[in-house]
Design a protein around this motif. Sequence first.
Motif, PDB file in Angstrom:
ATOM      1  N   ALA A 130       4.376  75.560 -25.262  1.00 22.43           N
ATOM      2  CA  ALA A 130       3.560  76.756 -25.024  1.00 22.43           C
ATOM      3  C   ALA A 130       2.238  76.356 -24.380  1.00 22.43           C
ATOM      4  O   ALA A 130       1.642  75.334 -24.741  1.00 22.43           O
ATOM      5  N   PRO A 131       1.763  77.141 -23.421  1.00 19.54           N
ATOM      6  CA  PRO A 131       0.459  76.848 -22.817  1.00 19.54           C
ATOM      7  C   PRO A 131      -0.657  76.913 -23.866  1.00 19.54           C
ATOM      8  O   PRO A 131      -0.646  77.790 -24.740  1.00 19.54           O
ATOM      9  N   ALA A 132      -1.595  75.991 -23.768  1.00 16.93           N
ATOM     10  CA  ALA A 132      -2.754  76.005 -24.670  1.00 16.93           C
ATOM     11  C   ALA A 132      -3.578  77.254 -24.382  1.00 16.93           C
ATOM     12  O   ALA A 132      -3.500  77.824 -23.289  1.00 16.93           O
ATOM     13  N   PHE A 133      -4.333  77.706 -25.375  1.00 11.72           N
ATOM     14  CA  PHE A 133      -5.205  78.862 -25.163  1.00 11.72           C
ATOM     15  C   PHE A 133      -6.434  78.784 -26.045  1.00 11.72           C
ATOM     16  O   PHE A 133      -6.453  78.072 -27.051  1.00 11.72           O
ATOM     17  N   SER A 134      -7.462  79.523 -25.639  1.00 13.76           N
ATOM     18  CA  SER A 134      -8.669  79.748 -26.436  1.00 13.76           C
ATOM     19  C   SER A 134      -8.919  81.244 -26.426  1.00 13.76           C
ATOM     20  O   SER A 134      -9.077  81.836 -25.358  1.00 13.76           O
ATOM     21  N   LEU A 135      -8.921  81.848 -27.611  1.00 15.60           N
ATOM     22  CA  LEU A 135      -9.105  83.286 -27.751  1.00 15.60           C
ATOM     23  C   LEU A 135     -10.207  83.559 -28.765  1.00 15.60           C
ATOM     24  O   LEU A 135     -10.566  82.686 -29.555  1.00 15.60           O
ATOM     25  N   THR A 136     -10.726  84.769 -28.770  1.00 13.93           N
ATOM     26  CA  THR A 136     -11.821  85.134 -29.652  1.00 13.93           C
ATOM     27  C   THR A 136     -11.293  85.874 -30.877  1.00 13.93           C
ATOM     28  O   THR A 136     -10.582  86.876 -30.740  1.00 13.93           O
ATOM     29  N   LYS A 181     -10.557  80.544 -31.355  1.00 13.09           N
ATOM     30  CA  LYS A 181      -9.330  79.988 -31.928  1.00 13.09           C
ATOM     31  C   LYS A 181      -8.469  79.487 -30.782  1.00 13.09           C
ATOM     32  O   LYS A 181      -8.343  80.138 -29.740  1.00 13.09           O
ATOM     33  N   SER A 182      -7.878  78.321 -30.988  1.00  7.57           N
ATOM     34  CA  SER A 182      -7.002  77.757 -29.966  1.00  7.57           C
ATOM     35  C   SER A 182      -5.613  77.545 -30.553  1.00  7.57           C
ATOM     36  O   SER A 182      -5.438  77.583 -31.779  1.00  7.57           O
ATOM     37  N   LEU A 183      -4.654  77.322 -29.693  1.00  8.87           N
ATOM     38  CA  LEU A 183      -3.295  77.078 -30.160  1.00  8.87           C
ATOM     39  C   LEU A 183      -3.262  75.899 -31.126  1.00  8.87           C
ATOM     40  O   LEU A 183      -2.548  75.931 -32.125  1.00  8.87           O
ATOM     41  N   SER A 184      -4.062  74.880 -30.873  1.00  5.24           N
ATOM     42  CA  SER A 184      -4.069  73.697 -31.743  1.00  5.24           C
ATOM     43  C   SER A 184      -4.521  74.018 -33.171  1.00  5.24           C
ATOM     44  O   SER A 184      -4.181  73.297 -34.097  1.00  5.24           O
ATOM     45  N   ILE A 193      -2.429  89.674 -30.145  1.00  8.25           N
ATOM     46  CA  ILE A 193      -3.292  89.347 -29.010  1.00  8.25           C
ATOM     47  C   ILE A 193      -3.354  90.507 -28.014  1.00  8.25           C
ATOM     48  O   ILE A 193      -2.325  91.003 -27.552  1.00  8.25           O
ATOM     49  N   SER A 194      -4.579  90.906 -27.693  1.00  7.32           N
ATOM     50  CA  SER A 194      -4.818  91.938 -26.683  1.00  7.32           C
ATOM     51  C   SER A 194      -6.156  91.639 -26.026  1.00  7.32           C
ATOM     52  O   SER A 194      -6.817  90.654 -26.353  1.00  7.32           O
ATOM     53  N   LYS A 195      -6.568  92.512 -25.116  1.00  4.17           N
ATOM     54  CA  LYS A 195      -7.894  92.384 -24.522  1.00  4.17           C
ATOM     55  C   LYS A 195      -8.901  93.298 -25.213  1.00  4.17           C
ATOM     56  O   LYS A 195     -10.031  93.429 -24.756  1.00  4.17           O
ATOM     57  N   ASP A 196      -8.485  93.917 -26.327  1.00  6.71           N
ATOM     58  CA  ASP A 196      -9.424  94.728 -27.107  1.00  6.71           C
ATOM     59  C   ASP A 196     -10.591  93.855 -27.545  1.00  6.71           C
ATOM     60  O   ASP A 196     -10.430  92.648 -27.788  1.00  6.71           O
ATOM     61  N   LEU A 197     -11.757  94.464 -27.681  1.00  7.56           N
ATOM     62  CA  LEU A 197     -12.886  93.722 -28.229  1.00  7.56           C
ATOM     63  C   LEU A 197     -12.592  93.344 -29.676  1.00  7.56           C
ATOM     64  O   LEU A 197     -11.927  94.101 -30.400  1.00  7.56           O
ATOM     65  N   PRO A 198     -13.070  92.193 -30.123  1.00  6.89           N
ATOM     66  CA  PRO A 198     -12.838  91.779 -31.506  1.00  6.89           C
ATOM     67  C   PRO A 198     -13.303  92.821 -32.530  1.00  6.89           C
ATOM     68  O   PRO A 198     -12.725  92.937 -33.605  1.00  6.89           O
ATOM     69  N   PHE A 199     -14.322  93.595 -32.187  1.00  3.16           N
ATOM     70  CA  PHE A 199     -14.836  94.616 -33.103  1.00  3.16           C
ATOM     71  C   PHE A 199     -13.776  95.693 -33.340  1.00  3.16           C
ATOM     72  O   PHE A 199     -13.589  96.162 -34.459  1.00  3.16           O
ATOM     73  N   GLY A 218      -5.826  97.878 -43.756  1.00  8.49           N
ATOM     74  CA  GLY A 218      -5.553  96.918 -44.826  1.00  8.49           C
ATOM     75  C   GLY A 218      -4.572  95.835 -44.415  1.00  8.49           C
ATOM     76  O   GLY A 218      -3.782  95.360 -45.228  1.00  8.49           O
ATOM     77  N   LEU A 219      -4.632  95.419 -43.162  1.00  4.70           N
ATOM     78  CA  LEU A 219      -3.701  94.415 -42.638  1.00  4.70           C
ATOM     79  C   LEU A 219      -4.322  93.032 -42.736  1.00  4.70           C
ATOM     80  O   LEU A 219      -5.274  92.725 -42.039  1.00  4.70           O
ATOM     81  N   ASP A 220      -3.766  92.197 -43.595  1.00  2.79           N
ATOM     82  CA  ASP A 220      -4.349  90.868 -43.777  1.00  2.79           C
ATOM     83  C   ASP A 220      -3.348  89.730 -43.612  1.00  2.79           C
ATOM     84  O   ASP A 220      -3.644  88.586 -43.911  1.00  2.79           O
ATOM     85  N   ASN A 221      -2.135  90.041 -43.120  1.00  3.55           N
ATOM     86  CA  ASN A 221      -1.136  89.001 -42.884  1.00  3.55           C
ATOM     87  C   ASN A 221      -1.014  88.629 -41.416  1.00  3.55           C
ATOM     88  O   ASN A 221      -0.141  87.863 -41.037  1.00  3.55           O
ATOM     89  N   VAL A 222      -1.870  89.211 -40.581  1.00  4.81           N
ATOM     90  CA  VAL A 222      -1.881  88.893 -39.154  1.00  4.81           C
ATOM     91  C   VAL A 222      -3.280  88.447 -38.761  1.00  4.81           C
ATOM     92  O   VAL A 222      -4.255  88.746 -39.449  1.00  4.81           O
ATOM     93  N   ILE A 223      -3.357  87.735 -37.650  1.00  5.51           N
ATOM     94  CA  ILE A 223      -4.635  87.259 -37.123  1.00  5.51           C
ATOM     95  C   ILE A 223      -4.832  87.916 -35.761  1.00  5.51           C
ATOM     96  O   ILE A 223      -4.014  87.732 -34.856  1.00  5.51           O
ATOM     97  N   SER A 224      -5.884  88.709 -35.638  1.00  7.69           N
ATOM     98  CA  SER A 224      -6.167  89.388 -34.373  1.00  7.69           C
ATOM     99  C   SER A 224      -7.017  88.490 -33.483  1.00  7.69           C
ATOM    100  O   SER A 224      -8.023  87.943 -33.933  1.00  7.69           O
ATOM    101  N   LEU A 225      -6.598  88.372 -32.223  1.00  9.40           N
ATOM    102  CA  LEU A 225      -7.311  87.549 -31.257  1.00  9.40           C
ATOM    103  C   LEU A 225      -7.447  88.307 -29.943  1.00  9.40           C
ATOM    104  O   LEU A 225      -6.547  89.048 -29.544  1.00  9.40           O
ATOM    105  N   SER A 226      -8.571  88.091 -29.281  1.00  8.47           N
ATOM    106  CA  SER A 226      -8.859  88.811 -28.043  1.00  8.47           C
ATOM    107  C   SER A 226      -8.959  87.866 -26.848  1.00  8.47           C
ATOM    108  O   SER A 226      -9.555  86.792 -26.933  1.00  8.47           O
ATOM    109  N   ASP A 227      -8.416  88.333 -25.729  1.00  5.04           N
ATOM    110  CA  ASP A 227      -8.466  87.614 -24.458  1.00  5.04           C
ATOM    111  C   ASP A 227      -9.521  88.234 -23.537  1.00  5.04           C
ATOM    112  O   ASP A 227      -9.460  88.110 -22.334  1.00  5.04           O
ATOM    113  N   PHE A 228     -10.517  88.900 -24.135  1.00  6.30           N
ATOM    114  CA  PHE A 228     -11.487  89.652 -23.331  1.00  6.30           C
ATOM    115  C   PHE A 228     -12.445  88.763 -22.547  1.00  6.30           C
ATOM    116  O   PHE A 228     -12.928  89.166 -21.494  1.00  6.30           O
TER     117      PHE A 228
END
Length: 166
Positions: A24-30, A37-40, A82-88, A98-108
């Motif tokens: 998988a390509p490496a990434f850095s997301l917010t 957060k990065s893939l590593s 993962i979306s381009k939504d703002l982290p806020f 009440g979703l706490d089993n997923v990690i939200s990350l942004s590509d904004f």
Amino acid sequence: MATVTLKGNAINTVGELPKTGTKAPAFSLTATDLSTKSLSDFSGSRVVLNIFPSVDTGTCAQSVRQFNTEASELENTKVLCISKDLPFAQDRFCGAEGLDNVISLSDFKTGSFGKDYGVVFADGPLEGLLSRSVVVLNESGEVIYTEQVSETVDEPNYKAALEVLY
């Protein structure tokens, strides 16, 4: 370039999803706390990348809810939404739901994730946003499943995506 539809109208992405069996390509997301957060950061875990246009649409919101439910039953698996939504906005949505089993990350910030994974819409009304897709990685960071949803308003095939983890 891949072609999908939005309510029956063809739209294109900038590329193709990574191929099964490749790294998988490496990434850095917010993250929602504005950290990077990065893939590593998820090395050694199985990873489900739930990629979508915006958490503020019904289908995208449902995919986050569904993967949140499914993730609670999976061992050594992280679900990254993962979306381009703002982290806020991502934080507001997951907190309200009440979703706490997923990690939200942004590509904004840079948009490089969407380009590297070939999922940025190149044209149409969603141009610049991310195409609804699922990419599943094993513990070594290799792609073991991909789906780019052919009709953007449809949900991904949750069962097929998660079967590769059982």
